[in-house]
Design a protein around this motif. Structure first.
Motif, PDB file in Angstrom:
ATOM      1  N   LEU A   1     -30.759  87.174  15.889  1.00 37.14           N
ATOM      2  CA  LEU A   1     -30.602  86.021  15.007  1.00 37.14           C
ATOM      3  C   LEU A   1     -31.613  84.960  15.405  1.00 37.14           C
ATOM      4  CD1 LEU A   1     -26.700  85.770  15.080  1.00 37.14           C
ATOM      5  CD2 LEU A   1     -28.126  86.775  13.295  1.00 37.14           C
ATOM      6  N   MET A   2     -32.096  84.216  14.432  1.00 38.75           N
ATOM      7  CA  MET A   2     -32.958  83.077  14.730  1.00 38.75           C
ATOM      8  C   MET A   2     -32.156  81.811  14.448  1.00 38.75           C
ATOM      9  SD  MET A   2     -35.706  84.461  15.875  1.00 38.75           S
ATOM     10  CE  MET A   2     -36.608  82.918  16.114  1.00 38.75           C
ATOM     11  N   ILE A   3     -32.042  80.980  15.488  1.00 40.52           N
ATOM     12  CA  ILE A   3     -31.169  79.809  15.416  1.00 40.52           C
ATOM     13  C   ILE A   3     -31.984  78.534  15.395  1.00 40.52           C
ATOM     14  CG2 ILE A   3     -29.495  78.497  16.790  1.00 40.52           C
ATOM     15  CD1 ILE A   3     -28.712  81.591  17.620  1.00 40.52           C
ATOM     16  N   ASP A   4     -31.619  77.637  14.481  1.00 44.29           N
ATOM     17  CA  ASP A   4     -32.264  76.334  14.415  1.00 44.29           C
ATOM     18  C   ASP A   4     -31.595  75.434  15.452  1.00 44.29           C
ATOM     19  OD1 ASP A   4     -33.777  74.170  13.580  1.00 44.29           O
ATOM     20  OD2 ASP A   4     -32.332  73.601  12.045  1.00 44.29           O
ATOM     21  N   LYS A   5     -32.348  75.149  16.523  1.00 46.76           N
ATOM     22  CA  LYS A   5     -31.766  74.411  17.647  1.00 46.76           C
ATOM     23  C   LYS A   5     -31.243  73.039  17.237  1.00 46.76           C
ATOM     24  CE  LYS A   5     -35.499  75.409  20.085  1.00 46.76           C
ATOM     25  NZ  LYS A   5     -36.520  75.320  21.151  1.00 46.76           N
TER      26      LYS A   5
ATOM     27  N   ALA B   1     -30.529  80.452  11.085  1.00 39.82           N
ATOM     28  CA  ALA B   1     -31.510  80.414  10.009  1.00 39.82           C
ATOM     29  C   ALA B   1     -31.714  81.814   9.428  1.00 39.82           C
ATOM     30  CB  ALA B   1     -32.829  79.857  10.528  1.00 39.82           C
TER      31      ALA B   1
ATOM     32  N   TRP C   1     -42.767  81.350  13.306  1.00 36.55           N
ATOM     33  CA  TRP C   1     -41.619  80.588  12.819  1.00 36.55           C
ATOM     34  C   TRP C   1     -41.983  79.146  12.527  1.00 36.55           C
ATOM     35  CZ3 TRP C   1     -38.064  83.761  11.299  1.00 36.55           C
ATOM     36  CH2 TRP C   1     -37.883  84.979  11.968  1.00 36.55           C
ATOM     37  N   GLY C   2     -43.125  78.697  13.010  1.00 39.72           N
ATOM     38  CA  GLY C   2     -43.519  77.314  12.797  1.00 39.72           C
ATOM     39  C   GLY C   2     -44.136  77.073  11.425  1.00 39.72           C
ATOM     40  N   ASP C   3     -44.385  78.121  10.680  1.00 40.20           N
ATOM     41  CA  ASP C   3     -45.065  78.003   9.390  1.00 40.20           C
ATOM     42  C   ASP C   3     -44.040  77.806   8.267  1.00 40.20           C
ATOM     43  OD1 ASP C   3     -46.512  78.234   7.081  1.00 40.20           O
ATOM     44  OD2 ASP C   3     -47.625  80.009   7.712  1.00 40.20           O
ATOM     45  N   ARG C   4     -43.790  76.545   7.939  1.00 43.00           N
ATOM     46  CA  ARG C   4     -42.734  76.252   6.970  1.00 43.00           C
ATOM     47  C   ARG C   4     -43.036  76.803   5.580  1.00 43.00           C
ATOM     48  NH1 ARG C   4     -37.987  72.535   7.873  1.00 43.00           N
ATOM     49  NH2 ARG C   4     -37.670  74.420   9.081  1.00 43.00           N
TER      50      ARG C   4
ATOM     51  N   GLU D   1     -41.686  80.044   5.480  1.00 39.81           N
ATOM     52  CA  GLU D   1     -40.222  80.002   5.399  1.00 39.81           C
ATOM     53  C   GLU D   1     -39.763  79.738   3.967  1.00 39.81           C
ATOM     54  OE1 GLU D   1     -37.737  78.850   8.788  1.00 39.81           O
ATOM     55  OE2 GLU D   1     -39.369  77.497   9.312  1.00 39.81           O
TER      56      GLU D   1
END
Lengths: 131, 131
Positions: free
Chosen positions: B43-47, B53, B109-112, B115
């Motif tokens: 899972l990828m979690i938005d801290k 996410a 993951w930094g490329d909005r 996303e």
């Protein structure tokens, strides 16, 4: 113009805040002085809202005996790059008073009064909105 | 009185919706007809917000070669007890058109904008609120 800049800065900051669940699992938890309290065992996720409810802290014990699990509200954990760990200042006394169970037992996640107790202990608002 | 009953029912339903991250990891993803598409890798979690996410779907490939990772917005995944899997009706064609990368590469993951593309593909609102 200034608003645009602020917004784009805030967006690019948000965009870098994703972390993998299997990277959180196994991450140590330390006090400010670097002392290790324990290790994150897993995350507990609220399926309905898709939010992380708890990080389960595995602590205590010796050679696998007497180890305990304490659910820590996610809102209460902060990763400290200097410590290389999640930062949680709980003394051994506070830790032994924290809501926890033996590691070989199943926590009753369905018991909301128990969940209220956990959030009151850590003084953070509950993930489901309000008591 | 009726309100109380409704509220307590809704609370007890919510209280049972927690799932462990390490139980999600490794869970298969299947189509309605039972065909396996792949497996949830992590899972990828938005801290910042503490919300999940994405679930990263590992699919394709043969003997570990050519395997790919596709981030699926958490809101798009539904667990189906009958299938014993997350239920996702994507054909092989749709899957090969879905935003993905080779399994041995690091997703940015930094490329909005990437996303946004993912969320548009799966037609779900973004976890960060709005485009």
């Amino acid at each position: 113009m200034q608003t645009d800049t602020l917004q784009s800065e805030s967006q690019s900051r948000q965009a870098h805040t994703l972390i993998a669940s299997d990277r959180v699992e196994g991450t140590p938890v330390r006090r400010s002085n670097g002392e290790k309290i324990g290790t994150i065992q897993r995350l507990m996720i609220d399926k309905l809202s898709g939010s992380v409810a708890y990080a389960v802290l595995s602590f205590g014990g010796f050679l696998g005996m007497g180890q305990k699990h304490a659910p820590i509200p996610w809102a209460r954990l902060n990763y400290d790059p200097t410590l290389g760990a999640y930062h949680l200042d709980l003394s051994n006394e506070e830790l032994s008073g924290a809501p926890s169970i033996a590691a070989d037992q199943e926590f009753d996640w369905g018991d909301r009064s128990r969940e209220v107790e956990i959030h009151k202990y850590y003084r953070v608002p509950p993930y489901w909105g309000a008591y």
